[in-house]
Design a protein around this motif. Structure first.
Motif, short mmCIF file in Angstrom:
data_model
loop_
_atom_site.label_atom_id
_atom_site.label_comp_id
_atom_site.label_asym_id
_atom_site.label_seq_id
_atom_site.Cartn_x
_atom_site.Cartn_y
_atom_site.Cartn_z
N UNK A 36 16.01 -19.47 -12.29
CA UNK A 36 14.66 -19.39 -12.30
C UNK A 36 13.99 -18.58 -10.98
N UNK A 37 14.85 -18.21 -9.94
CA UNK A 37 14.29 -17.53 -8.73
C UNK A 37 14.35 -15.99 -9.22
N UNK A 38 13.88 -15.50 -10.13
CA UNK A 38 13.79 -14.29 -10.42
C UNK A 38 12.91 -13.54 -9.72
N UNK A 39 13.49 -12.28 -8.96
CA UNK A 39 12.80 -11.66 -8.06
C UNK A 39 12.62 -12.27 -6.57
N UNK A 40 13.14 -13.35 -6.19
CA UNK A 40 13.18 -13.88 -4.99
C UNK A 40 14.30 -14.61 -4.83
N UNK A 41 15.48 -14.53 -5.31
CA UNK A 41 16.82 -15.47 -5.08
C UNK A 41 17.27 -14.62 -3.83
N UNK A 42 18.19 -15.26 -3.02
CA UNK A 42 18.93 -15.05 -2.00
C UNK A 42 19.90 -13.99 -2.44
N UNK A 43 20.10 -12.88 -1.98
CA UNK A 43 21.04 -11.81 -2.42
C UNK A 43 22.35 -12.21 -1.95
N UNK A 44 22.64 -12.50 -0.87
CA UNK A 44 24.02 -12.93 -0.55
C UNK A 44 23.99 -14.42 0.15
N UNK A 45 25.26 -14.83 0.26
CA UNK A 45 25.30 -16.26 0.93
C UNK A 45 26.95 -16.43 1.25
N UNK A 46 27.07 -17.44 2.29
CA UNK A 46 28.34 -17.86 2.72
C UNK A 46 28.28 -19.40 2.79
N UNK A 47 29.54 -19.83 2.81
CA UNK A 47 29.57 -21.40 2.97
C UNK A 47 30.70 -21.88 4.24
N UNK A 48 30.09 -22.64 5.09
CA UNK A 48 30.98 -22.82 6.23
C UNK A 48 31.06 -24.67 6.05
N UNK A 49 32.19 -25.17 6.56
CA UNK A 49 32.53 -26.71 6.62
C UNK A 49 33.08 -27.04 7.55
N UNK A 50 32.99 -28.38 8.13
CA UNK A 50 33.43 -28.99 9.21
C UNK A 50 33.75 -30.55 8.88
N UNK A 51 34.70 -30.96 9.48
CA UNK A 51 35.02 -32.51 9.49
C UNK A 51 34.56 -33.34 10.93
N UNK A 52 33.47 -33.80 11.02
CA UNK A 52 33.04 -34.45 12.21
C UNK A 52 33.19 -35.73 11.98
N UNK A 53 33.39 -36.39 13.28
CA UNK A 53 33.64 -37.90 13.46
C UNK A 53 32.39 -38.57 13.65
N UNK A 54 32.00 -39.59 12.69
CA UNK A 54 30.84 -40.31 12.73
C UNK A 54 30.30 -40.60 14.15
N UNK A 55 31.36 -41.35 14.81
CA UNK A 55 30.68 -41.90 16.32
C UNK A 55 30.57 -40.77 17.08
N UNK A 56 30.90 -39.54 16.94
CA UNK A 56 30.75 -38.61 17.83
C UNK A 56 29.63 -37.54 17.50
N UNK A 57 28.96 -37.91 16.31
CA UNK A 57 27.70 -37.05 16.05
C UNK A 57 26.54 -37.02 16.95
N UNK A 58 26.02 -36.01 17.51
CA UNK A 58 24.81 -36.03 18.17
C UNK A 58 23.72 -36.60 17.52
N UNK A 59 22.50 -37.00 18.18
CA UNK A 59 21.37 -37.72 17.46
C UNK A 59 20.62 -36.48 17.13
N UNK A 60 20.34 -36.47 15.86
CA UNK A 60 19.78 -35.08 15.22
C UNK A 60 18.75 -35.62 14.56
N UNK A 61 17.33 -35.20 14.59
CA UNK A 61 16.23 -35.59 14.18
C UNK A 61 16.46 -34.99 12.48
N UNK A 62 15.83 -35.76 11.48
CA UNK A 62 15.95 -35.58 10.07
C UNK A 62 14.99 -34.36 9.66
N UNK A 63 15.32 -33.42 9.24
CA UNK A 63 14.22 -32.23 8.78
C UNK A 63 13.30 -32.49 7.75
N UNK A 64 13.86 -33.65 6.81
CA UNK A 64 13.06 -34.27 6.04
C UNK A 64 12.48 -32.98 4.91
#
Length: 348
Positions: A36-64
């Motif tokens: 359904x994103x006809x005419x305004x879809x993202x033309x290119x993309x890439x995906x990265x990943x990480x394995x982060x430890x729960x107790x070492x995650x910084x305090x990050x506010x939720x974007x919501x």
């Protein structure tokens, strides 16, 4: 356009978002859907990943769900602590191909044995994406568990999976080992009614319904181990729960499992050991039982859950200890079923 759409970029750079996965696990593939994103879809993309430890995650506010504005400088500063632009690439920059809704799915296979907790979706330079699906299997870090507490060895979040079943007319058996509590009858395993049930039903002296036939599901555990506690939840199944059930376990090699899958589990497996005898079940209730196998030699890799004669079950939890950290239970202490090897993490 029910998805993520960014404004038309008029500054340097490209757009991206960081997503925390529902469960830690191995990623097998992605579906980047631009329906359904006809005419305004993202033309290119890439995906990265990480394995982060729960107790070492910084305090990050939720974007919501705040729309109509870019991230604030404070949000950029907080998320920068993750260094997500340096994460491993699972999908390099790739062109997205639009089409009608049925052909706007862009699939990408991933060949990586690592566990991941977060992904970063980059779009170049801007545009819209309707859905991002991350396919894979849950995988627990077994070296990080508390050796004194039993863990659900069949949980789908840890890597458990249904490898065979007799009937799934209203719901798949994988639902029973899902994350969290059940939401409704649709969030469980429910079979059709057995057509060969007798016209008049009778019970034995123990109150067990005397009928022929049953339904079953076989699960591969997330980790071989000893089952000590069993939970069977029939919540929401008020008039269609099974009359009774039983659970058995066995050890199967990968080849033996493949052979049984090909034969649709029709060949008897003489290795099955009883974990729970035929037991009466109550409707709309979470019931707990002790397993019959309280000795180390009863390590299993697979479990077979049989319901009699048919019906629905919301959740199945098979709690116990991974085989690599179990010893025979102390004879004199009924509270602690198993002692644990010192320094077991080094032996995993």
């Amino acid at each position: 356009m029910d998805g993520w759409e960014t404004r038309r970029r008029r500054t340097a750079g490209h757009d991206w978002c960081v997503i925390r996965l529902g469960i830690q696990g191995v990623i097998r593939g992605f579906d980047v859907d631009i329906s359904y994103f006809s005419g305004n879809h993202a033309p290119r993309m890439s995906i990265q990943a990480a394995n982060l430890e729960e107790d070492k995650l910084p305090e990050i506010p939720q974007r919501g769900t705040r729309m109509g504005a870019a991230a604030t400088p404070e949000e950029f500063e907080a998320i920068a602590q993750l260094k997500s632009d340096e994460w491993s690439y699972l999908v390099p920059m790739t062109e997205l191909k639009p089409g009608n809704p049925a052909s706007s799915h862009n699939y990408f296979l991933v060949n990586s044995p690592q566990r991941w907790t977060h992904v970063r979706l980059n779009i170049f330079p801007d545009g819209g994406i309707a859905r991002l699906r991350v396919y894979g299997t849950g995988q627990k870090d077994w070296t990080a568990i508390d050796p004194k507490d039993p863990v659900d060895l069949v949980a789908i979040a840890f890597g458990g999976v249904c490898v065979g079943f007799s009937n799934a007319h209203f719901g798949h058996p994988n639902n029973m080992i899902g994350v969290g509590g059940p939401k409704s009858m649709a969030d469980g395993w429910e079979t059709a009614r057995c057509l060969d049930r007798p016209p008049v039903l009778e019970n034995d002296e123990n109150g067990i319904l005397q009928v022929q036939g049953c339904e079953w599901a076989v699960f591969r555990l997330a980790h071989p181990g000893v089952i000590t506690q069993i939970e069977i939840d029939t919540k929401y199944f008020k008039g269609n729960s099974p009359d009774s059930c039983k659970i058995e376990g066995c050890i199967l090699t990968t080849q033996e499992e493949e052979d049984m899958v090909k034969q649709k589990w029709t060949v008897p497996v003489h290795k099955w050991k009883p974990l729970l005898p035929v037991t009466k079940l109550s409707p709309n209730e979470n019931q707990s039982f002790d397993s019959l196998t309280l000795e180390l030699q009863d390590v299993i890799t697979h479990a077979r859950f049989t319901i009699i004669p048919d019906g629905g079950v919301s959740r199945l939890r098979l709690k116990g200890f991974p085989s690599s950290i179990c010893l025979l239970r102390p004879r004199g202490d009924s509270r602690m079923r198993f002692s644990v090897k010192t320094g077991f993490k080094a032996n995993l």
